[in-house]
Write a protein that holds these residues in place. Sequence first.
Motif, short mmCIF file in Angstrom:
data_model
loop_
_atom_site.label_atom_id
_atom_site.label_comp_id
_atom_site.label_asym_id
_atom_site.label_seq_id
_atom_site.Cartn_x
_atom_site.Cartn_y
_atom_site.Cartn_z
N TRP A 75 -11.71 2.69 1.30
CA TRP A 75 -11.72 1.54 1.37
C TRP A 75 -11.83 1.63 3.18
O TRP A 75 -12.07 0.36 3.69
N GLU A 76 -12.27 2.46 3.19
CA GLU A 76 -12.58 3.12 4.94
C GLU A 76 -13.57 2.00 5.29
O GLU A 76 -13.48 1.64 6.56
N ALA A 77 -14.93 2.20 4.44
CA ALA A 77 -16.03 0.69 5.12
C ALA A 77 -15.65 -0.02 5.47
O ALA A 77 -16.17 -0.85 6.19
N GLY A 78 -14.53 -0.70 4.94
CA GLY A 78 -14.18 -2.32 5.26
C GLY A 78 -12.51 -2.24 6.58
O GLY A 78 -12.48 -3.07 6.71
N SER A 79 -12.22 -1.23 6.43
CA SER A 79 -11.40 -0.64 7.94
C SER A 79 -9.99 -1.30 7.51
O SER A 79 -9.61 -2.33 8.59
N PRO A 80 -9.69 -1.43 6.47
CA PRO A 80 -8.11 -1.58 5.99
C PRO A 80 -7.20 -1.52 6.91
O PRO A 80 -6.50 -2.33 7.34
N GLY A 81 -7.28 -0.44 8.39
CA GLY A 81 -6.09 -0.14 8.71
C GLY A 81 -6.31 -1.22 9.89
O GLY A 81 -5.46 -1.90 10.40
N ASN A 82 -7.32 -1.70 10.52
CA ASN A 82 -7.76 -2.39 11.35
C ASN A 82 -7.20 -3.58 10.95
O ASN A 82 -6.71 -4.40 11.77
N ILE A 83 -8.11 -3.63 9.95
CA ILE A 83 -7.30 -5.26 9.14
C ILE A 83 -6.14 -5.13 8.91
O ILE A 83 -5.14 -6.88 9.60
#
Length: 102
Positions: A75-83
């Motif tokens: 899911w890197e492209a969706g920036s889950p850590g930032n979300i």
Amino acid sequence: MDQKRRWLARSRLTNDWIDQPGYRDFLVALTARGDASGSAALFALKLNGVPIAASVVGIDLSRVQGYVTTYDLTWEAGSPGNILTEHILRWAFERGLDFDLR
């Protein structure tokens, strides 16, 4: 921890703590602690019930401190850590706490 190590290697970054003996145990013990010095929490971002990002934070009377955040590379492209960090920031501010990204 393995996911974080892979991300660091891929990003050509280093971390002084990630490979220290006992760091994982420290984080686990931290989430079980709840005393006058503070506590910790494990936050997770899930998609269809499956964790795609996780973060361990320390919590005391005045602030939330980020310790470690990682995510599923799928899911890197969706920036889950930032979300996830955005949700933790909101949670902290709703409680009148500062947020220290360390």
